[in-house]
Design a protein around this motif. Structure first.
Motif, PDB file in Angstrom:
ATOM      1  N   HIS A   8       0.799  -1.073   0.109  1.00  0.00           N
ATOM      2  CA  HIS A   8      -0.041   0.029  -0.029  1.00  0.00           C
ATOM      3  C   HIS A   8       0.725   1.343  -0.051  1.00  0.00           C
ATOM      4  O   HIS A   8       1.956   1.285   0.811  1.00  0.00           O
ATOM      5  CB  HIS A   8      -0.584  -0.103   1.362  1.00  0.00           C
ATOM      6  N   ASN A  30     -13.560  -2.063  -0.678  1.00  0.00           N
ATOM      7  CA  ASN A  30     -13.323  -0.613  -0.663  1.00  0.00           C
ATOM      8  C   ASN A  30     -14.192   0.400  -1.316  1.00  0.00           C
ATOM      9  O   ASN A  30     -14.160   1.551  -1.499  1.00  0.00           O
ATOM     10  CB  ASN A  30     -11.830  -0.257  -1.178  1.00  0.00           C
ATOM     11  N   ILE A  35      -8.254   5.182  -0.586  1.00  0.00           N
ATOM     12  CA  ILE A  35      -7.442   4.457  -0.148  1.00  0.00           C
ATOM     13  C   ILE A  35      -5.984   4.821  -1.080  1.00  0.00           C
ATOM     14  O   ILE A  35      -6.117   5.669  -1.971  1.00  0.00           O
ATOM     15  CB  ILE A  35      -7.463   2.801  -0.218  1.00  0.00           C
ATOM     16  N   LEU A 117     -12.843   7.061   4.599  1.00  0.00           N
ATOM     17  CA  LEU A 117     -11.676   6.205   5.049  1.00  0.00           C
ATOM     18  C   LEU A 117     -12.169   5.091   5.787  1.00  0.00           C
ATOM     19  O   LEU A 117     -13.136   5.258   6.723  1.00  0.00           O
ATOM     20  CB  LEU A 117     -10.528   6.943   5.518  1.00  0.00           C
ATOM     21  N   ASP A 121      -7.542   2.951   8.703  1.00  0.00           N
ATOM     22  CA  ASP A 121      -6.740   4.010   7.781  1.00  0.00           C
ATOM     23  C   ASP A 121      -6.477   5.248   8.341  1.00  0.00           C
ATOM     24  O   ASP A 121      -5.491   5.832   8.091  1.00  0.00           O
ATOM     25  CB  ASP A 121      -7.461   3.884   6.296  1.00  0.00           C
TER      26      ASP A 121
END
Length: 159
Positions: A8, A30, A35, A117, A121
């Motif tokens: 990531h 997601n 992200i 989010l 995160d």
């Protein structure tokens, strides 16, 4: 079988991170969230191999400077465990392309926490923004709800 290892990355300029608004894929865990870019390791890849490939595939950019910032362990009831190698990158070349997973957008760092989010995160984004040393973060979810978070082995959240 899909690797439980992922990368990531937040590409960064002085005041913004490149964020991916996940709006394109159907059945996306997601969906509608923001992200960084990254994805699952392929057979034989190192974390850096995966990082460079995934960033290029999703953005069209080639990284020239990056930092390994931490490892995030995700557990989710019914989903299993995933281990994410977290990076930031401040050097890259190329021309950004459209991403088939969503919309790429440079978001000012001061606005990041106001985006849609995952709760976990928000924790690692704060660590990145605070220039925290290398960290190990464990995030446990039940469905979309963050139920536990541990930073370097210490519980920081219990709901």
């Amino acid at each position: 079988m899909r690797s439980p290892m992922t990368t990531h990355c937040y590409l960064e300029t002085e005041d913004a991170y490149l964020m991916l608004h996940c709006v394109s894929k159907k059945n996306d865990v997601n969906k509608d969230k923001w992200i960084g870019v990254g994805g699952h390791f392929e057979e034989g890849e190192s974390p850096e191999d995966c990082l460079l490939r995934e960033v290029y595939e999703e953005t069209g950019l080639t990284l020239t400077s990056w930092r390994f910032r931490g490892i995030v362990t995700f557990t989710q009831e019914g989903y299993g465990t995933e281990y994410m190698c977290m990076y930031t990158a401040d050097g890259f070349t190329g021309t950004m392309k459209e991403c088939d997973e969503g919309i790429l957008e440079w978001v000012p760092k001061k606005e990041l926490l106001s985006l849609n989010l995952w709760e976990g995160d928000k924790i690692f984004i704060k660590l990145l923004l605070e220039e925290a040393p290398f960290f190990s973060l464990k995030l446990s979810y039940k469905g979309d709800e963050l139920v536990e978070a541990e930073l370097d082995g210490n519980n920081i959240l219990v709901l």
